[in-house]
Structure formats: structure tokens, C-alpha cells
Design a protein around this motif. Sequence first.
Motif, PDB file in Angstrom:
ATOM      1  N   PHE A 192      48.571  42.869 -49.889  1.00 55.08           N
ATOM      2  CA  PHE A 192      48.506  41.731 -48.978  1.00 55.08           C
ATOM      3  C   PHE A 192      47.063  41.419 -48.585  1.00 55.08           C
ATOM      4  CE2 PHE A 192      52.672  43.701 -48.451  1.00 55.08           C
ATOM      5  CZ  PHE A 192      53.499  42.619 -48.699  1.00 55.08           C
ATOM      6  N   THR A 193      46.238  42.456 -48.501  1.00 53.21           N
ATOM      7  CA  THR A 193      44.815  42.246 -48.228  1.00 53.21           C
ATOM      8  C   THR A 193      44.146  41.546 -49.402  1.00 53.21           C
ATOM      9  OG1 THR A 193      44.809  44.265 -46.883  1.00 53.21           O
ATOM     10  CG2 THR A 193      42.672  43.398 -47.577  1.00 53.21           C
ATOM     11  N   SER A 224      52.666  35.059 -41.094  1.00 56.73           N
ATOM     12  CA  SER A 224      53.111  36.178 -40.259  1.00 56.73           C
ATOM     13  C   SER A 224      53.025  37.498 -41.009  1.00 56.73           C
ATOM     14  CB  SER A 224      54.541  35.943 -39.777  1.00 56.73           C
ATOM     15  OG  SER A 224      55.417  35.749 -40.874  1.00 56.73           O
ATOM     16  N   VAL A 225      53.295  37.480 -42.312  1.00 53.77           N
ATOM     17  CA  VAL A 225      53.196  38.695 -43.120  1.00 53.77           C
ATOM     18  C   VAL A 225      51.737  39.100 -43.287  1.00 53.77           C
ATOM     19  CG1 VAL A 225      53.679  39.725 -45.372  1.00 53.77           C
ATOM     20  CG2 VAL A 225      55.358  38.207 -44.310  1.00 53.77           C
ATOM     21  N   ARG A 226      50.856  38.125 -43.496  1.00 50.54           N
ATOM     22  CA  ARG A 226      49.429  38.437 -43.605  1.00 50.54           C
ATOM     23  C   ARG A 226      48.923  39.091 -42.325  1.00 50.54           C
ATOM     24  NH1 ARG A 226      48.978  33.052 -45.443  1.00 50.54           N
ATOM     25  NH2 ARG A 226      47.642  32.510 -43.653  1.00 50.54           N
ATOM     26  N   ALA A 227      49.381  38.573 -41.182  1.00 49.92           N
ATOM     27  CA  ALA A 227      48.938  39.150 -39.912  1.00 49.92           C
ATOM     28  C   ALA A 227      49.440  40.572 -39.744  1.00 49.92           C
ATOM     29  CB  ALA A 227      49.420  38.279 -38.753  1.00 49.92           C
ATOM     30  N   ALA A 228      50.627  40.852 -40.244  1.00 47.54           N
ATOM     31  CA  ALA A 228      51.211  42.176 -40.073  1.00 47.54           C
ATOM     32  C   ALA A 228      50.693  43.187 -41.085  1.00 47.54           C
ATOM     33  CB  ALA A 228      52.736  42.091 -40.163  1.00 47.54           C
ATOM     34  N   LEU A 229      50.479  42.748 -42.328  1.00 48.69           N
ATOM     35  CA  LEU A 229      50.214  43.692 -43.413  1.00 48.69           C
ATOM     36  C   LEU A 229      48.934  43.420 -44.186  1.00 48.69           C
ATOM     37  CD1 LEU A 229      53.815  44.011 -44.892  1.00 48.69           C
ATOM     38  CD2 LEU A 229      52.633  45.644 -43.416  1.00 48.69           C
ATOM     39  N   GLY A 230      48.232  42.335 -43.882  1.00 47.50           N
ATOM     40  CA  GLY A 230      47.070  41.984 -44.675  1.00 47.50           C
ATOM     41  C   GLY A 230      45.749  42.336 -44.046  1.00 47.50           C
ATOM     42  N   GLN A 231      45.775  42.785 -42.799  1.00 46.36           N
ATOM     43  CA  GLN A 231      44.514  43.050 -42.118  1.00 46.36           C
ATOM     44  C   GLN A 231      44.759  44.015 -40.981  1.00 46.36           C
ATOM     45  OE1 GLN A 231      43.450  39.144 -40.793  1.00 46.36           O
ATOM     46  NE2 GLN A 231      45.079  39.028 -39.276  1.00 46.36           N
ATOM     47  N   SER A 273      45.011  34.629 -48.021  1.00 45.20           N
ATOM     48  CA  SER A 273      45.685  33.342 -47.807  1.00 45.20           C
ATOM     49  C   SER A 273      45.784  32.533 -49.094  1.00 45.20           C
ATOM     50  CB  SER A 273      44.924  32.532 -46.753  1.00 45.20           C
ATOM     51  OG  SER A 273      43.582  32.294 -47.168  1.00 45.20           O
ATOM     52  N   GLU A 274      45.409  33.132 -50.217  1.00 46.94           N
ATOM     53  CA  GLU A 274      45.418  32.408 -51.490  1.00 46.94           C
ATOM     54  C   GLU A 274      46.789  32.469 -52.151  1.00 46.94           C
ATOM     55  OE1 GLU A 274      41.707  32.952 -53.914  1.00 46.94           O
ATOM     56  OE2 GLU A 274      41.438  34.650 -52.535  1.00 46.94           O
ATOM     57  N   ALA A 275      46.951  31.643 -53.183  1.00 47.51           N
ATOM     58  CA  ALA A 275      48.111  31.685 -54.067  1.00 47.51           C
ATOM     59  C   ALA A 275      47.612  32.128 -55.433  1.00 47.51           C
ATOM     60  CB  ALA A 275      48.786  30.319 -54.148  1.00 47.51           C
ATOM     61  N   LEU A 276      47.986  33.328 -55.851  1.00 47.34           N
ATOM     62  CA  LEU A 276      47.424  33.922 -57.059  1.00 47.34           C
ATOM     63  C   LEU A 276      48.522  34.344 -58.019  1.00 47.34           C
ATOM     64  CD1 LEU A 276      44.737  36.284 -55.458  1.00 47.34           C
ATOM     65  CD2 LEU A 276      44.372  33.978 -56.361  1.00 47.34           C
ATOM     66  N   SER A 277      48.202  34.317 -59.299  1.00 51.38           N
ATOM     67  CA  SER A 277      49.092  34.897 -60.298  1.00 51.38           C
ATOM     68  C   SER A 277      48.913  36.409 -60.314  1.00 51.38           C
ATOM     69  CB  SER A 277      48.762  34.327 -61.683  1.00 51.38           C
ATOM     70  OG  SER A 277      47.489  34.798 -62.108  1.00 51.38           O
ATOM     71  N   SER A 278      49.833  37.102 -60.928  1.00 54.39           N
ATOM     72  CA  SER A 278      49.715  38.550 -61.006  1.00 54.39           C
ATOM     73  C   SER A 278      48.495  38.961 -61.827  1.00 54.39           C
ATOM     74  CB  SER A 278      50.995  39.161 -61.589  1.00 54.39           C
ATOM     75  OG  SER A 278      51.274  38.608 -62.861  1.00 54.39           O
ATOM     76  N   ALA A 279      48.140  38.143 -62.835  1.00 58.06           N
ATOM     77  CA  ALA A 279      46.955  38.452 -63.637  1.00 58.06           C
ATOM     78  C   ALA A 279      45.685  38.341 -62.799  1.00 58.06           C
ATOM     79  CB  ALA A 279      46.881  37.508 -64.836  1.00 58.06           C
ATOM     80  N   GLU A 280      45.659  37.404 -61.858  1.00 56.93           N
ATOM     81  CA  GLU A 280      44.509  37.267 -60.975  1.00 56.93           C
ATOM     82  C   GLU A 280      44.499  38.334 -59.891  1.00 56.93           C
ATOM     83  OE1 GLU A 280      43.921  32.398 -61.097  1.00 56.93           O
ATOM     84  OE2 GLU A 280      45.539  33.279 -59.872  1.00 56.93           O
ATOM     85  N   LEU A 281      45.677  38.720 -59.460  1.00 55.66           N
ATOM     86  CA  LEU A 281      45.804  39.680 -58.359  1.00 55.66           C
ATOM     87  C   LEU A 281      45.521  41.110 -58.816  1.00 55.66           C
ATOM     88  CD1 LEU A 281      46.526  39.932 -55.370  1.00 55.66           C
ATOM     89  CD2 LEU A 281      48.948  39.999 -56.026  1.00 55.66           C
ATOM     90  N   VAL A 315      59.160  49.746 -52.316  1.00 50.35           N
ATOM     91  CA  VAL A 315      58.468  48.522 -52.716  1.00 50.35           C
ATOM     92  C   VAL A 315      57.373  48.166 -51.709  1.00 50.35           C
ATOM     93  CG1 VAL A 315      58.752  46.024 -52.997  1.00 50.35           C
ATOM     94  CG2 VAL A 315      60.378  47.597 -54.058  1.00 50.35           C
ATOM     95  N   VAL A 316      57.720  48.148 -50.423  1.00 53.93           N
ATOM     96  CA  VAL A 316      56.748  47.775 -49.401  1.00 53.93           C
ATOM     97  C   VAL A 316      55.634  48.816 -49.305  1.00 53.93           C
ATOM     98  CG1 VAL A 316      56.408  47.177 -46.980  1.00 53.93           C
ATOM     99  CG2 VAL A 316      58.526  46.520 -48.137  1.00 53.93           C
ATOM    100  N   ILE A 317      55.983  50.088 -49.404  1.00 54.34           N
ATOM    101  CA  ILE A 317      54.968  51.146 -49.337  1.00 54.34           C
ATOM    102  C   ILE A 317      53.990  51.042 -50.495  1.00 54.34           C
ATOM    103  CG2 ILE A 317      54.679  53.642 -49.619  1.00 54.34           C
ATOM    104  CD1 ILE A 317      57.262  53.897 -47.871  1.00 54.34           C
ATOM    105  N   ALA A 318      54.495  50.784 -51.696  1.00 52.34           N
ATOM    106  CA  ALA A 318      53.593  50.611 -52.834  1.00 52.34           C
ATOM    107  C   ALA A 318      52.640  49.440 -52.596  1.00 52.34           C
ATOM    108  CB  ALA A 318      54.393  50.390 -54.109  1.00 52.34           C
ATOM    109  N   ALA A 319      53.163  48.364 -52.031  1.00 47.14           N
ATOM    110  CA  ALA A 319      52.329  47.184 -51.785  1.00 47.14           C
ATOM    111  C   ALA A 319      51.208  47.480 -50.795  1.00 47.14           C
ATOM    112  CB  ALA A 319      53.200  46.033 -51.276  1.00 47.14           C
TER     113      ALA A 319
END
Length: 402
Positions: A98-99, A148-155, A103-111, A88-92
Motif C-alpha cells: 500500500f505504501t 481510507s485504506v491508504r490512511a490505514a495501511l499506506g503510511q 495514490s497512484e493507479a499501477l499495473s502489477s508490472a509497475e508495482l 493475504v493482508v499480512i503479505a501485502a
Amino acid sequence: FFAVVVKPICCSHNTCPVFLGGHKMFALPLRGGVRAARYAAWKWSGFLVQRCGKSDISPFEQPTSSEAKPLAAPDIVNLVRGFHPSAVVIAAVDLELFTALGSEALSSAELAPRMGCQGARGVTILCDALVGLGLLTKSGERYSAPESVRAALGQRGPGSVLALTQLMGNVYRTWGQLAEIVKGGGRGSSELRFNSIRGKEKDEEAFIEAMSNLSEPEAGKVLSTVRGLKGNHFLDVGCGPASWALAYLKQNPNAKATLFDLPHVVSMAEKRINAAGLGSRVALVSGNFYKDPLPSVGADLVWVSAIAHQNSREQNRELFGKVFAVLAPGGQIAIRDHVMEESRTAPLDGVLFAVNMLINSECGNNYTLLEYTEDLMSVGFAGVHIAREDPRMSAVILATKP
């Protein structure tokens, strides 16, 4: 409970693949009295979850081959099932979810279109799984990532393990070929690890940056605890992102360094050296230690970090001979790597990493102190000894050129 993890210790140089096996993302319920399972849960609960503030697991002493207790059937099933959260994490991270979310809140259709995905169904199920694992939150139909997750996996950047996790995904996929490689005679390939949907070029970039993710947090500590390590000219063979050279120069303000690696790697190392303001103390030399002689620069300390395990013993003897040829008399070779017990069944990290080398190299393996001693002495070194004990890849062997 679940321990969702990425915490490998590996290398930074020419061609070596990084290890997923003993430090992978894992889900394992702890069962009382099962020492090996308890150890596995701790090992696989570290880097990523600690970054995200989710883990309070205490470390357990690593079991040796003589004290590890057999697993019961339910524990075996849980062990085998541990790839689920990993996938799951590898696919993400392969999809750079995460990138895209930021920092937004999005639906899956938007994402979905931001991730280059066709339709929202798969994104919804993937995001729901990430919520279950504690890596996303959900409010109504919108998903968001904790800071904390954004810092680790989003950039990319300080504190990030995005490149490392992407690299672990590549290694994860190669492990699926283990049975085939064993049946075929036990010869893998270093090219197997470049296999993600992001393409080989991005995989190679992630590999080098992952080496920085791995080495920078521990380089200073390791170097400062190697007994008897000394030298005014530090030659780093297979320098990768220069993490070890930078740490050595910071600890030894009168020392200088020469870095040797493939041209594109040296270019990346140069940027880190200059960013640290140490360019005036560093010489950069491009080459391939399999084909080219090492730089003859009068080095009195040659650092060979996490290289020996990708080689056969014959290849190591050739490399050690090249080191001996350029090392100043009285100088040291320092080999950072796994050092196996004579039984070759411990330490556990080394046992599992040997499997990784079976898959991801043509002839790599881990070696015992006796094997290192024989190979180093065969080319002229003396005084071979372990100068830093470590059950992981940060054991250090020293030897001296008479």
C-alpha cells in the motif's frame, strides 16, 4: 459475508509480544444460531474494516464457557479456513504494497519493482485477492487503493494501523508453532515474534509503534472509568510509547509522571511526550524491570499495564515487590490486564491470549483475581479489587500500600 479484521488489545513495554489470536483478520460466514461463531465474526470485523468503511456488523455479547454452543462441522471448517484473508493482508503489509502504491493507479508490472518483487505474477494474484477483500480497486490492469485504506495501511501516523498489522503478521506466523510448543512441554519464546522479511530492526520499530496504535484510542476512556484511581505522581512501569502516561496527564493537569522502560523505548516515548508539550511534567528513566530496581521518585500511583501476563507468578511477585518498595504509603498499584474467571475458560479473549503467551513467552499466562490477590498480598499490598471490569485486556486491578 466476509469480516476482514485487525483489532487486538495489548501492551506497551519491555518485551511482551502482542496477540493475534482473538482479534485476527478473519473470514467467517455467519450461521444462524451459532453464538460462538457470531461472536467470532464480530470480534474479527473491527478495526481495519471499520477504518476502510466496509463493516456494518453489530456487536454480540461475548459468550461465556457455559453458554457457548458447539460448532457444527461446516462452521469448524470455516473457522479453520479463516487464515486465508489474514495471510493475504499480512503479505501485502510485509511487502509494503500500500505504501508502494500510494495514490497512484499501477499495473502489477509497475508495482512489482517498487515492492522489491521479482516478476509480476505473484503481485497480480496478491492484488486480485486484495480487490476481492475490498482493500484495492481494479480498472483494466491497474490497481488503486481507496483513500481510507491508504490512511490505514499506506503510511505511518494518526489513524494508521500499518505497524500494528505488520506486528500481527509476525504473531500470526508464531501461532503456526503451537502444536510443536505444546508437544515440547509448553515453553515458547519472546523472540519468535521478530520474523518478517523486513528484518528484526524494522520489526522492533513496528512493535513499539503498534503499541501506540493499540493504546492511544482507548487510554483516556479506560483511565477515566477506573473506579477510585488517584495519584499526583504517575510511575509508568514499561511505558512503551507513553500513551497511558499522556492520557493520565491530560486528565490530571496537576499531576506529573515518571516513565520507565528500556533505553530505546524511552527514546521513542520522549519524542511523543515532547510532541504533546508535556516534557516539563515528565521524568524519563531507562532500565529493565526484570534486572533493575524501579525509580524511587515518591510515586503514589504505579501503572503496570499489560505486563503481568508475560510473567510467571513468581516473576509477578518479584515485580510487585519492587513496586511496593518505591510506592508512597497510601499509594496505589494499578494493574491493567486480562482477569480470568476461576474456571480459566472465560472470557474468550483471555483464553486465546493465554495461548499467545504459551507461544510467545517463556512462562507467561493470564491470571484470576484470586491469583492476583495472593501475589499482591504476599508482598504487602492490601485492598485488592477489580476497579474496572472488561472482558478484554483492559480490566484494572487496584491495591493499596498501607
